[in-house]
Design a protein around this motif. Structure first.
Motif, PDB file in Angstrom:
ATOM      1  N   ASN A 191      26.079  51.340  43.091  1.00 21.20           N
ATOM      2  CA  ASN A 191      27.342  50.706  42.732  1.00 21.20           C
ATOM      3  C   ASN A 191      28.076  51.495  41.652  1.00 21.20           C
ATOM      4  OD1 ASN A 191      27.240  48.693  44.622  1.00 21.20           O
ATOM      5  ND2 ASN A 191      26.499  47.134  43.223  1.00 21.20           N
ATOM      6  N   PHE A 192      27.339  52.117  40.734  1.00 20.40           N
ATOM      7  CA  PHE A 192      27.986  52.950  39.723  1.00 20.40           C
ATOM      8  C   PHE A 192      28.676  54.139  40.386  1.00 20.40           C
ATOM      9  CE2 PHE A 192      27.987  56.440  36.620  1.00 20.40           C
ATOM     10  CZ  PHE A 192      28.796  55.865  35.655  1.00 20.40           C
ATOM     11  N   GLU A 193      28.000  54.764  41.341  1.00 22.15           N
ATOM     12  CA  GLU A 193      28.609  55.883  42.062  1.00 22.15           C
ATOM     13  C   GLU A 193      29.861  55.429  42.816  1.00 22.15           C
ATOM     14  OE1 GLU A 193      25.497  57.608  44.439  1.00 22.15           O
ATOM     15  OE2 GLU A 193      24.610  58.623  42.710  1.00 22.15           O
ATOM     16  N   LYS A 194      29.787  54.256  43.443  1.00 23.65           N
ATOM     17  CA  LYS A 194      30.968  53.717  44.133  1.00 23.65           C
ATOM     18  C   LYS A 194      32.087  53.428  43.149  1.00 23.65           C
ATOM     19  CE  LYS A 194      28.451  51.652  47.975  1.00 23.65           C
ATOM     20  NZ  LYS A 194      27.972  50.373  48.556  1.00 23.65           N
ATOM     21  N   LEU A 195      31.727  52.902  41.995  1.00 22.52           N
ATOM     22  CA  LEU A 195      32.716  52.638  40.951  1.00 22.52           C
ATOM     23  C   LEU A 195      33.414  53.926  40.538  1.00 22.52           C
ATOM     24  CD1 LEU A 195      34.025  50.934  38.648  1.00 22.52           C
ATOM     25  CD2 LEU A 195      32.003  51.460  37.302  1.00 22.52           C
ATOM     26  N   MET A 196      32.640  54.983  40.355  1.00 16.19           N
ATOM     27  CA  MET A 196      33.200  56.263  39.931  1.00 16.19           C
ATOM     28  C   MET A 196      34.131  56.854  40.991  1.00 16.19           C
ATOM     29  SD  MET A 196      32.160  56.549  36.909  1.00 16.19           S
ATOM     30  CE  MET A 196      32.605  58.204  36.505  1.00 16.19           C
ATOM     31  N   LYS A 197      33.886  56.514  42.234  1.00 16.72           N
ATOM     32  CA  LYS A 197      34.744  56.995  43.319  1.00 16.72           C
ATOM     33  C   LYS A 197      35.918  56.058  43.581  1.00 16.72           C
ATOM     34  CE  LYS A 197      30.914  59.234  45.720  1.00 16.72           C
ATOM     35  NZ  LYS A 197      30.036  59.172  46.903  1.00 16.72           N
ATOM     36  N   GLY A 198      35.968  54.931  42.855  1.00 20.60           N
ATOM     37  CA  GLY A 198      37.042  53.961  43.055  1.00 20.60           C
ATOM     38  C   GLY A 198      36.853  53.102  44.287  1.00 20.60           C
ATOM     39  N   GLU A 199      35.625  53.045  44.783  1.00 23.62           N
ATOM     40  CA  GLU A 199      35.350  52.294  46.006  1.00 23.62           C
ATOM     41  C   GLU A 199      34.986  50.835  45.744  1.00 23.62           C
ATOM     42  OE1 GLU A 199      32.273  54.547  47.891  1.00 23.62           O
ATOM     43  OE2 GLU A 199      33.618  56.199  48.384  1.00 23.62           O
ATOM     44  N   ILE A 200      34.748  50.480  44.491  1.00 25.03           N
ATOM     45  CA  ILE A 200      34.434  49.092  44.162  1.00 25.03           C
ATOM     46  C   ILE A 200      35.675  48.478  43.538  1.00 25.03           C
ATOM     47  CG2 ILE A 200      33.163  47.576  42.601  1.00 25.03           C
ATOM     48  CD1 ILE A 200      30.747  49.241  42.935  1.00 25.03           C
ATOM     49  N   CYS A 201      36.105  47.377  44.103  1.00 26.19           N
ATOM     50  CA  CYS A 201      37.198  46.623  43.494  1.00 26.19           C
ATOM     51  C   CYS A 201      36.985  45.150  43.801  1.00 26.19           C
ATOM     52  CB  CYS A 201      38.559  47.107  43.957  1.00 26.19           C
ATOM     53  SG  CYS A 201      38.822  46.997  45.723  1.00 26.19           S
ATOM     54  N   ASN A 202      37.568  44.344  42.990  1.00 24.94           N
ATOM     55  CA  ASN A 202      37.465  42.894  43.100  1.00 24.94           C
ATOM     56  C   ASN A 202      36.027  42.376  43.042  1.00 24.94           C
ATOM     57  OD1 ASN A 202      40.280  42.511  43.224  1.00 24.94           O
ATOM     58  ND2 ASN A 202      40.252  43.058  45.377  1.00 24.94           N
ATOM     59  N   SER A 203      35.114  43.149  42.457  1.00 27.85           N
ATOM     60  CA  SER A 203      33.788  42.662  42.105  1.00 27.85           C
ATOM     61  C   SER A 203      33.900  42.189  40.664  1.00 27.85           C
ATOM     62  CB  SER A 203      32.748  43.779  42.203  1.00 27.85           C
ATOM     63  OG  SER A 203      32.609  44.203  43.534  1.00 27.85           O
ATOM     64  N   GLN A 204      32.918  41.472  40.194  1.00 32.28           N
ATOM     65  CA  GLN A 204      32.992  40.986  38.826  1.00 32.28           C
ATOM     66  C   GLN A 204      31.789  41.448  38.027  1.00 32.28           C
ATOM     67  OE1 GLN A 204      33.553  36.745  38.986  1.00 32.28           O
ATOM     68  NE2 GLN A 204      35.715  36.952  39.467  1.00 32.28           N
ATOM     69  N   TYR A 205      32.065  42.263  37.015  1.00 32.90           N
ATOM     70  CA  TYR A 205      31.061  42.674  36.055  1.00 32.90           C
ATOM     71  C   TYR A 205      31.496  42.143  34.702  1.00 32.90           C
ATOM     72  CZ  TYR A 205      29.129  45.811  39.542  1.00 32.90           C
ATOM     73  OH  TYR A 205      28.561  46.316  40.675  1.00 32.90           O
ATOM     74  N   TYR A 206      30.633  41.322  34.113  1.00 29.38           N
ATOM     75  CA  TYR A 206      30.950  40.737  32.821  1.00 29.38           C
ATOM     76  C   TYR A 206      30.433  41.645  31.712  1.00 29.38           C
ATOM     77  CZ  TYR A 206      32.430  36.743  35.448  1.00 29.38           C
ATOM     78  OH  TYR A 206      33.107  35.935  36.324  1.00 29.38           O
ATOM     79  N   VAL A 207      31.278  41.858  30.721  1.00 27.06           N
ATOM     80  CA  VAL A 207      31.037  42.834  29.668  1.00 27.06           C
ATOM     81  C   VAL A 207      30.543  42.150  28.405  1.00 27.06           C
ATOM     82  CG1 VAL A 207      32.171  44.576  28.245  1.00 27.06           C
ATOM     83  CG2 VAL A 207      32.834  44.309  30.636  1.00 27.06           C
ATOM     84  N   LYS A 208      29.422  42.643  27.870  1.00 26.58           N
ATOM     85  CA  LYS A 208      28.925  42.138  26.584  1.00 26.58           C
ATOM     86  C   LYS A 208      29.796  42.657  25.448  1.00 26.58           C
ATOM     87  CE  LYS A 208      23.993  41.988  27.641  1.00 26.58           C
ATOM     88  NZ  LYS A 208      22.691  42.541  27.278  1.00 26.58           N
ATOM     89  N   LYS A 209      30.010  43.979  25.426  1.00 22.43           N
ATOM     90  CA  LYS A 209      30.768  44.611  24.348  1.00 22.43           C
ATOM     91  C   LYS A 209      31.842  45.501  24.955  1.00 22.43           C
ATOM     92  CE  LYS A 209      27.027  44.771  20.986  1.00 22.43           C
ATOM     93  NZ  LYS A 209      26.238  45.675  20.129  1.00 22.43           N
ATOM     94  N   ASN A 210      33.054  45.027  24.927  1.00 23.91           N
ATOM     95  CA  ASN A 210      34.169  45.798  25.463  1.00 23.91           C
ATOM     96  C   ASN A 210      34.280  47.147  24.766  1.00 23.91           C
ATOM     97  OD1 ASN A 210      36.496  46.567  26.784  1.00 23.91           O
ATOM     98  ND2 ASN A 210      37.816  45.363  25.477  1.00 23.91           N
ATOM     99  N   ARG A 211      34.023  47.177  23.464  1.00 22.03           N
ATOM    100  CA  ARG A 211      34.118  48.424  22.706  1.00 22.03           C
ATOM    101  C   ARG A 211      33.164  49.468  23.267  1.00 22.03           C
ATOM    102  NH1 ARG A 211      32.783  47.927  16.500  1.00 22.03           N
ATOM    103  NH2 ARG A 211      30.725  47.592  17.365  1.00 22.03           N
ATOM    104  N   SER A 212      31.937  49.094  23.541  1.00 21.01           N
ATOM    105  CA  SER A 212      30.961  50.050  24.080  1.00 21.01           C
ATOM    106  C   SER A 212      31.378  50.553  25.454  1.00 21.01           C
ATOM    107  CB  SER A 212      29.572  49.409  24.175  1.00 21.01           C
ATOM    108  OG  SER A 212      29.071  49.122  22.903  1.00 21.01           O
ATOM    109  N   LEU A 213      31.838  49.644  26.294  1.00 20.43           N
ATOM    110  CA  LEU A 213      32.296  50.046  27.621  1.00 20.43           C
ATOM    111  C   LEU A 213      33.480  51.004  27.510  1.00 20.43           C
ATOM    112  CD1 LEU A 213      31.886  49.579  30.704  1.00 20.43           C
ATOM    113  CD2 LEU A 213      33.681  47.836  30.523  1.00 20.43           C
ATOM    114  N   SER A 214      34.401  50.704  26.607  1.00 17.58           N
ATOM    115  CA  SER A 214      35.567  51.568  26.400  1.00 17.58           C
ATOM    116  C   SER A 214      35.158  52.953  25.930  1.00 17.58           C
ATOM    117  CB  SER A 214      36.520  50.931  25.383  1.00 17.58           C
ATOM    118  OG  SER A 214      37.008  49.701  25.840  1.00 17.58           O
ATOM    119  N   VAL A 215      34.223  53.006  25.007  1.00 19.72           N
ATOM    120  CA  VAL A 215      33.758  54.306  24.504  1.00 19.72           C
ATOM    121  C   VAL A 215      33.063  55.082  25.620  1.00 19.72           C
ATOM    122  CG1 VAL A 215      32.160  55.441  22.898  1.00 19.72           C
ATOM    123  CG2 VAL A 215      33.608  53.564  22.106  1.00 19.72           C
ATOM    124  N   PHE A 216      32.273  54.403  26.424  1.00 21.89           N
ATOM    125  CA  PHE A 216      31.595  55.066  27.532  1.00 21.89           C
ATOM    126  C   PHE A 216      32.604  55.712  28.477  1.00 21.89           C
ATOM    127  CE2 PHE A 216      29.718  54.728  31.874  1.00 21.89           C
ATOM    128  CZ  PHE A 216      28.741  55.697  31.719  1.00 21.89           C
TER     129      PHE A 216
END
Length: 104
Positions: A9-34
């Protein structure tokens, strides 16, 4: 993220193939930095914030869709000078090493 994302799913995400799925974020800051680091390394577009908003996949732990502005407003505080970020930056560094190995 609150729940792990599979490699596939991460590979699909990187290719833009995943949309309208729901991933809930613990720390938006960490995700943003990543994602900022992925962009700096040339793995993704510099317009990643708008792309993520368009994919509609990341949500706050309260269920609110994260928008480009939600990602960008967390980045100014995400520096090594911010002592609260030290552990997060180390963890993100380890994730980046794994991503680089995947890309080889």
């Amino acid at each position: 993220l609150q729940d792990a994302i599979t490699i596939d799913n991460f590979e699909k995400l990187m290719k833009g193939e995943i949309c309208n799925s729901q991933y809930y974020v613990k720390k938006n800051r960490s995700l943003s930095v990543f994602f900022r680091e992925l962009s700096k390394q040339g793995f993704i577009t510099t317009k990643w914030q708008k792309v993520l908003e368009g994919l509609k996949i990341f949500y706050s732990n309260r269920g609110k869709l994260l928008k480009a502005s939600d990602f960008s407003k967390t980045l100014p505080e995400a520096t090594e000078e911010n002592r609260g970020m030290k552990k997060e930056l180390i963890e993100i560094g380890h994730l980046m090493e794994k991503v680089k190995k995947m890309g080889e």
